[in-house]
Design an enzyme around this catalytic site. Structure first.
Site, PDB file in Angstrom:
ATOM      1  N   GLY A   2      57.804   4.945 -48.180  1.00  0.00           N
ATOM      2  CA  GLY A   2      57.878   5.955 -49.232  1.00  0.00           C
ATOM      3  C   GLY A   2      57.082   5.495 -50.434  1.00  0.00           C
ATOM      4  N   VAL A   4      49.612  -2.964 -55.384  1.00  0.00           N
ATOM      5  CA  VAL A   4      50.438  -3.450 -54.283  1.00  0.00           C
ATOM      6  C   VAL A   4      51.748  -2.669 -54.292  1.00  0.00           C
ATOM      7  CG1 VAL A   4      51.634  -5.445 -53.307  1.00  0.00           C
ATOM      8  CG2 VAL A   4      49.409  -5.749 -54.388  1.00  0.00           C
ATOM      9  N   THR A  31      54.117   3.831 -44.035  1.00  0.00           N
ATOM     10  CA  THR A  31      54.076   2.406 -43.701  1.00  0.00           C
ATOM     11  C   THR A  31      54.815   2.180 -42.399  1.00  0.00           C
ATOM     12  OG1 THR A  31      54.031   1.660 -45.958  1.00  0.00           O
ATOM     13  CG2 THR A  31      55.029   0.154 -44.387  1.00  0.00           C
TER      14      THR A  31
HETATM   15  C1  SD4 Z   1      53.533   1.778 -50.495  1.00  0.00           C
HETATM   16  N1  SD4 Z   1      55.595   2.170 -49.330  1.00  0.00           N
HETATM   17  O1  SD4 Z   1      52.493   1.118 -50.501  1.00  0.00           O
HETATM   18  C2  SD4 Z   1      54.163   2.116 -49.172  1.00  0.00           C
HETATM   19  C3  SD4 Z   1      53.590   3.369 -48.643  1.00  0.00           C
HETATM   20  C4  SD4 Z   1      54.460   4.028 -47.632  1.00  0.00           C
HETATM   21  O2  SD4 Z   1      55.178   5.797 -46.467  1.00  0.00           O
HETATM   22  O3  SD4 Z   1      55.350   3.548 -47.084  1.00  0.00           O
HETATM   23  N2  SD4 Z   1      54.360   5.205 -47.342  1.00  0.00           N
HETATM   24  O4  SD4 Z   1      54.052   2.207 -51.522  1.00  0.00           O
END
Ligand code: SD4
Length: 319
Positions: free
Chosen positions: A203, A180, A151
């Site tokens: 994460g 979500v 993200t």
């Molecule tokens: C999620 N935190 O949708 C996000 C994905 C993400 O690095 O950050 N990945 O769970």
């Protein structure tokens, strides 16, 4: 310190480089965040944000994004929105609404349509190939579909001492329709208070939200922790708590910035990268390691940066 910006992952560096010019000329933290995140959303080879983002298990690109104003504490967010070009801009617009400022799915799309946001098919051929390959691997080799995600989360401080946070993501690859993550959730994926500082996370959303980790970091900074100590403590504590109660913890990585322009970063994985710049520091990419539970980082080498570009553009092969 006049201005500063920090963001999750290497993919943010072009955006913060461009936003440095905005902040240098006295532009606002809000414009810096929107400009930088739009650049990540628009670049088709970043496969976890915006255009080119990886789809859910039904091969649909569902996007989450949020925007928070650290002066007024206004928050705008969208979740599971399909086929709109810049979810961060929609989130920013929503942040001005007194009510109905967090919209999901069809409701978010109707709002975006009414407000004149650009509609685009966000599923690229390359993302479709990643999907087909992953499906094949998952069926044949039993791999977990929940690997691979990034993200973009950013915090900006401008010369008027205003702070803004923003996030944008396609969430976890192969997620269930309607799933979500933490990214559009206040306190989990992001939080910012111009009187203190801001934080953003990346994460495994399902685990990051168990600790409201971004709010926790801002709370610790308010108690007087340096951003680095706050980031370390929040990640270590949540990681330990999850392991104690559940036997395991997902990926937890955070960046934060206080209102003096000091930053902090922590992760429980190896290979987390982040991008940062200030008025007296050029935009720089760092790569983190987690050594015995402690986060260390160093400037990304030329080799690392070259390998990154090669990797994100490499042909997708099926065996
Ligand atoms: C999620 N935190 O949708 C996000 C994905 C993400 O690095 O950050 N990945 O769970």
């Amino acid at each position: 310190m006049k201005y500063a910006m920090i963001a999750t992952w290497r993919m943010a560096v072009e955006g913060i480089t461009s936003s440095k010019q905005i902040l240098e000329k006295g532009g606002t933290a809000g414009d810096a965040i929107e400009n930088a995140i739009k650049m990540v959303e628009d670049y088709p080879f970043y496969k976890s944000v915006g255009y080119g983002g990886l789809p859910n298990e039904d091969c649909e690109v569902e996007l989450d994004a949020a925007y928070m104003d650290g002066d007024t504490l206004d928050i705008g967010a969208v979740a599971g929105i399909k086929d709109y070009k810049n979810p961060i801009s929609i989130a920013r617009k929503l942040s001005k609404e007194r009510f109905n400022c967090f919209l999901v799915g069809a409701g978010a799309e109707a709002y975006a349509h009414k407000e004149g946001f650009e509609r685009v098919n966000m599923l690229t051929d390359r993302a479709k190939m990643h999907y087909q390959k992953r499906r094949k691997e998952t069926i044949e080799k039993g791999l977990s579909p929940y690997d691979g995600h990034d993200t973009v989360g950013m915090i900006a401080l401008d010369s008027e001492k205003k702070m803004v946070a923003g996030t944008s993501t396609s969430g976890l690859f192969m997620k269930k329709r309607g799933r979500v993550g933490d990214s559009p959730l206040s306190g989990s994926g992001f939080y910012v208070d111009s009187e203190v500082g801001g934080a953003s996370a990346t994460g495994l959303g399902e685990d990051l939200m168990k600790g409201c980790i971004s709010y926790e970091i801002v709370r610790l900074m308010k108690e007087g922790y340096h951003p680095q100590e706050a980031a370390d403590k929040a990640v270590e504590d949540l990681n330990a708590e999850l392991k104690k109660r559940r036997g395991k913890a997902g990926d937890l990585s955070v960046v934060c910035l206080n209102n003096k322009g000091e930053f902090g970063v922590a992760t429980n994985i190896d290979g987390f990268s982040f991008s940062v710049m200030t008025d007296d520091m050029e935009p720089t990419v760092y790569v983190c390691k987690n050594v015995n539970g402690k986060t260390t980082y160093e400037v990304a080498s030329e080799e690392w940066l070259d390998a990154y570009l090669k990797r994100i553009k490499s042909p997708i092969t099926f065996d």
